[in-house]
Scaffold this motif. Structure first.
Motif, mmCIF file in Angstrom:
data_model
loop_
_atom_site.group_PDB
_atom_site.id
_atom_site.type_symbol
_atom_site.label_atom_id
_atom_site.label_comp_id
_atom_site.label_asym_id
_atom_site.label_seq_id
_atom_site.Cartn_x
_atom_site.Cartn_y
_atom_site.Cartn_z
ATOM 1 N N HIS A 1 5.156 11.928 -7.179
ATOM 2 C CA HIS A 1 5.091 13.343 -7.557
ATOM 3 C C HIS A 1 6.446 13.953 -7.867
ATOM 4 C CE1 HIS A 1 0.841 13.418 -6.478
ATOM 5 N NE2 HIS A 1 1.201 12.516 -5.580
ATOM 6 N N THR B 1 4.632 11.287 2.612
ATOM 7 C CA THR B 1 3.461 11.862 1.953
ATOM 8 C C THR B 1 3.551 13.389 1.879
ATOM 9 O OG1 THR B 1 2.289 11.947 4.046
ATOM 10 C CG2 THR B 1 2.005 9.959 2.722
ATOM 11 N N GLY B 2 2.728 13.955 0.997
ATOM 12 C CA GLY B 2 2.649 15.416 0.893
ATOM 13 C C GLY B 2 3.116 15.933 -0.439
ATOM 14 N N VAL B 3 2.273 16.788 -1.073
ATOM 15 C CA VAL B 3 2.638 17.308 -2.387
ATOM 16 C C VAL B 3 3.350 18.653 -2.265
ATOM 17 C CG1 VAL B 3 0.954 15.968 -3.673
ATOM 18 C CG2 VAL B 3 0.256 18.160 -2.745
ATOM 19 N N ILE B 4 4.528 18.593 -1.722
ATOM 20 C CA ILE B 4 5.393 19.767 -1.681
ATOM 21 C C ILE B 4 6.767 19.300 -2.152
ATOM 22 C CG2 ILE B 4 5.807 19.451 0.825
ATOM 23 C CD1 ILE B 4 5.982 22.668 0.804
ATOM 24 N N PHE C 1 1.517 23.574 3.460
ATOM 25 C CA PHE C 1 1.229 23.338 2.042
ATOM 26 C C PHE C 1 1.279 21.853 1.635
ATOM 27 C CE2 PHE C 1 1.605 23.107 -2.470
ATOM 28 C CZ PHE C 1 0.826 24.157 -2.933
ATOM 29 N N GLY C 2 0.185 21.398 1.055
ATOM 30 C CA GLY C 2 0.168 20.074 0.428
ATOM 31 C C GLY C 2 0.204 18.891 1.374
ATOM 32 N N SER C 3 -0.166 19.092 2.637
ATOM 33 C CA SER C 3 -0.035 17.983 3.591
ATOM 34 C C SER C 3 -1.370 17.396 4.052
ATOM 35 C CB SER C 3 0.765 18.446 4.810
ATOM 36 O OG SER C 3 0.080 19.495 5.448
ATOM 37 N N SER D 1 -5.937 19.403 -1.912
ATOM 38 C CA SER D 1 -5.335 19.789 -0.637
ATOM 39 C C SER D 1 -5.634 21.260 -0.332
ATOM 40 C CB SER D 1 -3.821 19.569 -0.712
ATOM 41 O OG SER D 1 -3.186 19.994 0.461
ATOM 42 N N MET E 1 -4.936 10.121 -11.375
ATOM 43 C CA MET E 1 -5.642 10.474 -10.146
ATOM 44 C C MET E 1 -5.695 11.980 -9.998
ATOM 45 S SD MET E 1 -4.441 8.155 -6.948
ATOM 46 C CE MET E 1 -5.245 6.595 -6.608
ATOM 47 N N PHE F 1 -5.340 16.298 2.881
ATOM 48 C CA PHE F 1 -6.113 15.999 1.674
ATOM 49 C C PHE F 1 -7.602 15.900 1.982
ATOM 50 C CE2 PHE F 1 -1.765 14.937 0.943
ATOM 51 C CZ PHE F 1 -1.539 15.535 -0.284
ATOM 52 N N TYR G 1 -10.507 9.143 -0.274
ATOM 53 C CA TYR G 1 -9.049 9.241 -0.314
ATOM 54 C C TYR G 1 -8.468 8.124 0.546
ATOM 55 C CZ TYR G 1 -4.377 11.275 -0.082
ATOM 56 O OH TYR G 1 -3.023 11.482 -0.194
ATOM 57 N N ALA G 2 -7.620 7.296 -0.040
ATOM 58 C CA ALA G 2 -7.044 6.174 0.715
ATOM 59 C C ALA G 2 -5.829 5.622 -0.021
ATOM 60 C CB ALA G 2 -8.091 5.065 0.874
ATOM 61 N N PRO G 3 -4.951 4.953 0.713
ATOM 62 C CA PRO G 3 -3.812 4.297 0.063
ATOM 63 C C PRO G 3 -4.296 3.230 -0.910
ATOM 64 C CG PRO G 3 -3.531 4.327 2.453
ATOM 65 C CD PRO G 3 -4.937 4.751 2.173
ATOM 66 N N LEU H 1 -11.032 11.296 -3.800
ATOM 67 C CA LEU H 1 -10.108 11.455 -4.921
ATOM 68 C C LEU H 1 -10.782 10.940 -6.178
ATOM 69 C CD1 LEU H 1 -9.018 8.379 -5.591
ATOM 70 C CD2 LEU H 1 -7.391 8.861 -3.778
ATOM 71 N N ILE I 1 -6.039 14.519 -6.622
ATOM 72 C CA ILE I 1 -6.208 14.675 -5.177
ATOM 73 C C ILE I 1 -6.255 16.170 -4.863
ATOM 74 C CG2 ILE I 1 -5.239 12.433 -4.540
ATOM 75 C CD1 ILE I 1 -2.568 13.746 -3.963
ATOM 76 N N TYR J 1 -5.811 23.430 -3.415
ATOM 77 C CA TYR J 1 -4.770 23.065 -4.376
ATOM 78 C C TYR J 1 -5.155 21.736 -5.015
ATOM 79 C CZ TYR J 1 -0.202 21.932 -6.324
ATOM 80 O OH TYR J 1 0.811 21.601 -7.178
ATOM 81 N N LEU K 1 0.814 -1.221 0.000
ATOM 82 C CA LEU K 1 0.000 0.000 0.000
ATOM 83 C C LEU K 1 0.846 1.269 0.000
ATOM 84 C CD1 LEU K 1 -2.718 -0.964 2.639
ATOM 85 C CD2 LEU K 1 -3.162 -0.402 0.228
ATOM 86 N N LEU K 2 0.422 2.241 -0.805
ATOM 87 C CA LEU K 2 1.055 3.559 -0.781
ATOM 88 C C LEU K 2 -0.016 4.639 -0.792
ATOM 89 C CD1 LEU K 2 4.096 3.423 -3.235
ATOM 90 C CD2 LEU K 2 4.163 3.712 -0.758
ATOM 91 N N ASP K 3 0.258 5.723 -0.107
ATOM 92 C CA ASP K 3 -0.652 6.863 -0.109
ATOM 93 C C ASP K 3 -0.575 7.557 -1.476
ATOM 94 O OD1 ASP K 3 -2.143 8.732 2.048
ATOM 95 O OD2 ASP K 3 -1.163 9.986 0.537
ATOM 96 N N PRO K 4 -1.709 8.083 -1.965
ATOM 97 C CA PRO K 4 -1.676 8.785 -3.264
ATOM 98 C C PRO K 4 -0.720 9.979 -3.288
ATOM 99 C CG PRO K 4 -3.952 8.357 -2.594
ATOM 100 C CD PRO K 4 -3.083 7.963 -1.432
ATOM 101 N N SER K 5 -0.391 10.536 -2.135
ATOM 102 C CA SER K 5 0.536 11.676 -2.137
ATOM 103 C C SER K 5 1.981 11.265 -1.877
ATOM 104 C CB SER K 5 0.096 12.719 -1.100
ATOM 105 O OG SER K 5 0.409 12.287 0.215
ATOM 106 N N ARG L 1 -4.137 18.539 -7.432
ATOM 107 C CA ARG L 1 -2.990 17.799 -7.944
ATOM 108 C C ARG L 1 -3.437 16.623 -8.819
ATOM 109 N NH1 ARG L 1 2.473 17.034 -6.823
ATOM 110 N NH2 ARG L 1 2.402 19.305 -6.802
#
Ligand code: PLP
Ligand code: PLP
Lengths: 355, 355
Positions: free
Chosen positions: A68, A150-153, B29-31, B167, B163, B33, B55-57, B37, B165, B140, A59-63, B142
């Motif tokens: 990214h 995780t996190g889109v930064i 920022f971006g942390s 934020s 995808m 969600f 929203y989930a892994p 999704l 997502i 935001y 399993l991985l988080d989408p962020s 993504r």
């Protein structure tokens, strides 16, 4: 190989093996995986409990940052089985240190030797049935690391996953390899990440390689991006040029991967009395040597294909087909190398390491 | 925005919302969600059933190509809420078409407009509570695509996951931004993927950016990799230089991202009567303008930070601190832009699109 702290690795065995479902006679490269994988996570500034467990999705988080921002590196190496059923690695120290060089360039944590090499060792012991004897047969080893934070930064992750997966491979005839010399697209920038085995370097080549394929060329020989006058390397191989009886290959640089096969062939060739020059090779020089018939061979060198003869090259829309010759250096060196790797010949260099 | 075929999207609602757990006053920022999704897979040569879900892994095979070869692209855009609680996007057509430009360069399938824009539209409708009113507040967005096909062989995947997502973000003061001009490391090669929003472009910058951070600089202004004489862009922003009352910015190229904020600011500045020159800006020119005091401002432009004033630059180990001035063009343009984005001012350009 050192085996300190091996007790640390937690081992969860697969209830059954998939090995009987695999047709070892018709393996397509990198598509079948063995029963287990090695995994170790990096979290809170340190490497966590390593574990060997059944090969399975995770399993991985989408962020997750690997999706990214592309923090992802890998290695490619092989394990071989000799006539006594002993298992051998070829220069694993080289892959280990290159992996960490890649890690540093991609702002990822270095993997301790203990985790990388012991993890690999124990994984190979558990899945040794997947290694077949005989020349050309091997278990391809893919250590890799991805950013799982995780996190889109756009800054480095603080969590990572290191894994090793194994894929049985057999010798394959890659067919007639015709190449095209890059005149517009490039693989690496000066001051870029070309010398790292970073995932992003490969996807970047797919589009230009597709274009080359459509024109009938299997691979691209990359040139320097600023002038496109210097020959560098192919997508997953370093490249050698034989002019008369001298082998030429580009020096490694921050644009070129420091290939284990490349450096091995340089040593092997020299030990066979072949003159090897490590220097920038110009495209103009190659075309000139083709014209005056001193260009005898071109071949690629890499773990996957070992030594891959190239039958001709295209440049400025002209295809230059090399004359067929007997007793190629490509075959001579390939045979030498495979015999050492498969323990059919002595290994005076001490390159092979028993698992 | 067209809404054809919206019925196609399957919607699975989250049983409860996480929104009450979020402190909208202190968002990093971006942390964080939103609840849902949007997801659509590409398989067997076509896009499958799109779905909006909690929203989930999700599960990926260890040999997924995104991990090994870096086929991964993304976009960054924002949704805003006006005083009437209507939701707006800013130039979404630009992000949509740039996404597909990136897809082509990375040998990935283009995402149909129907999937990208309708998917986004419906996702925003479902999670509209996550968009807060007021200047600086935004959601935001993504969108991203990764290669999910399996197998460790360096060629394009035949399966992908697209995808979107979301934020929530608020206006942030990025502090004093000091930059360093790149003299050795580079972001992009000629004939490379610098113009694509490819994941690998970002990880490549982390190591040099860490080095810059250690020296006290928040960002790097990249230069051309061949000569390091031309100013290009920053890590996630295009860059503007104000010399006297003229704004200068580099032309987009295969090395530079075609930023939406950049092109918007060019139009806005011109509509305000400011002279804008789009041309290569030399490092030597910048240093010269600093010395003769005609260099008035430097600022970055990008979706995340909008307009980000830069207080000084380092080059060849000399730090050049810009004099503080009143009535900056940076602030003038930022205010104009944010007022249009937040629907506080008229939008004569037709940039804002109602969801
Ligand atoms: C870009 C590149 N060059 C060269 C090589 C050959 O290196 P090695 O001989 O270590 O496999 C590889 C692959 O492994 C590669 O990815
Ligand atoms: C490399 C790069 N340059 C510039 C930008 C600014 O582009 P835009 O204004 O479309 O956000 C971004 C980010 O979004 C970026 O990643």
């Amino acid at each position: 190989m050192s085996t300190t702290q091996t007790s640390k690795i937690e081992i969860i065995k697969a209830p059954t093996s998939k090995i009987n479902e695999v047709d070892f006679k018709s393996l397509s490269f990198g598509s079948v995986f063995s029963d287990h994988l090695f995994e170790c996570d990096f979290k809170n500034g340190e490497w966590q409990q390593p574990v060997i467990k059944p090969y399975a999705p995770f399993l991985l988080d989408p962020s997750s940052r690997v999706f990214h921002y592309g923090q992802a590196i890998f290695e490619g190496m092989k394990a071989y089985k000799d006539e006594n059923n002993d298992v051998w690695l070829f220069r694993p120290d080289q892959n280990y240190s290159r992996f960490n060089t890649s890690a540093v360039r991609m702002a990822m944590p270095e993997v301790p030797e203990d985790i990388f090499l012991n993890g690999l060792n124990q994984l190979l012991q558990l899945d040794e049935a997947w290694i077949k004897k005989g020349k050309g047969n091997a278990l391809y080893i893919r250590p890799f690391m991805i950013a799982t934070g995780t996190g889109v930064i756009a800054n480095p992750s603080n969590e990572y996953k290191f894994m090793i997966i194994l894929s049985p491979v057999s010798s394959y005839y890659s067919g007639d390899v015709k190449v095209i010399i890059a005149e517009h697209y490039s693989r690496a920038a000066n001051g870029g990440i070309g010398a790292a085995k970073a995932a992003g370097n490969y996807a970047a080549q797919f589009y230009p390689t597709n274009l080359a394929n459509k024109e009938g060329f299997q691979q691209i020989i990359w040139t320097d991006d600023a002038t496109h006058t210097k020959l560098e390397e192919a997508g997953t191989m370093n490249v050698f040029f034989r002019i008369n009886d001298t082998l030429l290959t580009a020096p490694v640089s921050e644009r070129i991967l420091d290939g284990v096969t490349r450096k091995t062939l340089i040593d092997l060739a020299r030990s066979e009395g072949i003159n090897v020059e490590i220097r920038s090779v110009l495209v103009s020089e190659l075309v000139e040597a083709f014209k005056n018939e001193t260009l005898k061979e071109i071949f690629g060198a890499g773990t996957a294909a070992v030594v891959s003869p190239i039958s001709g090259f295209s440049y400025q829309d002209v295809y230059h087909e090399l004359p067929k010759i007997e007793n190629t250096m490509a075959l001579q060196l390939k045979t030498k190398l495979e015999n050492i790797q498969n323990k059919l010949d002595a290994d005076p260099f001490g390159w092979t390491v028993k698992v």
